[in-house]
Design an enzyme around this catalytic site. Structure first.
Site, PDB file in Angstrom:
ATOM      1  N   GLY A   1       0.799  -1.221   0.000  1.00  0.00           N
ATOM      2  CA  GLY A   1       0.000   0.000   0.000  1.00  0.00           C
ATOM      3  C   GLY A   1       0.829   1.269   0.000  1.00  0.00           C
TER       4      GLY A   1
ATOM      5  CB  ALA B   1       3.865  -0.186   3.073  1.00  0.00           C
TER       6      ALA B   1
ATOM      7  CG  ASP C   1      -3.169  13.049  15.149  1.00  0.00           C
ATOM      8  OD1 ASP C   1      -3.765  13.333  14.107  1.00  0.00           O
ATOM      9  OD2 ASP C   1      -3.253  11.935  15.702  1.00  0.00           O
TER      10      ASP C   1
ATOM     11  CG  HIS D   1      -5.198   9.013  14.613  1.00  0.00           C
ATOM     12  ND1 HIS D   1      -4.610  10.204  14.267  1.00  0.00           N
ATOM     13  CD2 HIS D   1      -5.401   8.351  13.450  1.00  0.00           C
ATOM     14  CE1 HIS D   1      -4.461  10.266  12.954  1.00  0.00           C
ATOM     15  NE2 HIS D   1      -4.949   9.147  12.432  1.00  0.00           N
TER      16      HIS D   1
END
Length: 333
Positions: free
Chosen positions: A14, A17, A159, A187
């Site tokens: 993905g 990664a 964040d 999160h």
């Protein structure tokens, strides 16, 4: 050279990664003298794409990379790993609610917890990136009872990085001039980016509190918080894809500090098992300010929370308790 360590990345074909693997193999996380074997785990339909990623890693000719093991078998992927980046999850898409993600992803992390329990080292450090990360990490740990709960964490470093960047941009200083920004809670859009204890080295070299340097409490309590809370959705709206490059960088930052120690005189934000500190609910994965040393983390204690902050912590606590209950119900179905 040290002995190679084994590192697994799930969702290895993905986008996150793709940005993360190079940082790992180059030595940005575990050190420039630490060789490693990369275990790349994904689902069977992604094996063709994953083979292309393996070719690229080979073509990077990275001296620390001793072995690459692409697999769709969790028993192979988690075998004897020292560190795990659990990135693979159904991605959040535009307009999707977090609750939609929860049901789809919680079963993935239940299965991965079971695989870690059976195949990974008991000292493995597990970082959950796939959303909803806090609750996925909680479920993963629950189904890996032979691995200490303190070895699991979820990523709120993205964040923190977003919050530091907003402050730095506002003040026109490098981002590393901003120190001790804290992310509390989940999160999600209920997280609380907190600068009450944060400091900044200003453009003229003076160290000030962020509140004094910004000198705009309305912005700090308003647009600053909402921008950080909603940044993921803003990236999706712009890219039509979720955050990848910044998420990979944050995952690398998180594991680097956990593995090697956080910066002296500062702290970092990590979602870890709450012990009830700051009157938060025990038994959920809650983001706190933490210090890391020798591979261990500890929650920074004694910070003052005003009424505004207390309300924000309570709001995100409520969401985490709701998510936990929903996730446990899904696991029992």
């Amino acid at each position: 050279m040290a002995e190679p360590i084994r590192v697994v990345v799930t969702g290895a074909a993905g986008q996150i990664a793709y940005s993360l693997l190079y940082q790992l193999a180059k030595g940005d996380v575990f050190g420039e003298k630490q060789p490693l074997s990369l275990h790349l785990l994904d689902i069977e339909p992604m094996m063709g794409v994953l083979n292309g990623v393996v070719m690229e890693l080979q073509d990077c000719a990275l001296p620390l990379l001793r072995e690459v093991i692409p697999t769709a078998d969790p028993a192979v992927g988690f075998k004897d790993v020292d560190a795990a980046f659990l990135v693979g999850a159904m991605p959040r898409k535009e307009g999707m609610e977090r609750k939609d993600l929860l049901a789809a992803n919680v079963k993935i992390f239940k299965a991965q917890g079971q695989a870690l329990d059976q195949h990974a080292k008991k000292t493995v450090k597990v970082l959950v990136v796939g959303n909803p990360a806090n609750t996925n990490s909680l479920i993963c740990s629950k189904y890996a009872p032979s691995i200490p709960p303190a070895n699991f964490s979820a990523m709120t470093r993205l964040d923190q990085n977003r919050a530091q960047a907003q402050i730095a941009n506002r003040l026109g200083v490098p981002v590393n001039n901003v120190n001790k920004v804290t992310i509390w809670g989940n999160h999600s859009s209920t997280q609380f980016p907190d600068v009450a204890n944060a400091t900044v080295v200003t453009a003229n070299g003076e160290t000030k509190s962020v509140a004094d340097a910004i000198n705009d409490q309305a912005w700090l309590n308003g647009d600053f918080i909402s921008t950080v809370q909603k940044r993921g959705a803003a990236v999706i709206a712009a890219r039509k894809l979720s955050s990848a490059m910044s998420a990979a960088k944050a995952a690398a930052d998180h594991m680097k500090d956990w593995w090697n120690g956080s910066p002296e005189g500062s702290w970092v934000s990590m979602a870890v098992f709450s012990d009830g500190s700051y009157n938060t609910p025990a038994g959920v994965m809650y983001s706190f300010p933490v210090r890391c040393s020798k591979g261990q983390w500890e929650i920074v204690q004694g910070l003052n929370l005003d009424e505004f902050a207390r309300g924000k912590l309570d709001l995100t606590s409520k969401e985490l308790l709701e998510e936990r209950d929903e996730a446990l119900a899904v696991c029992q179905d």
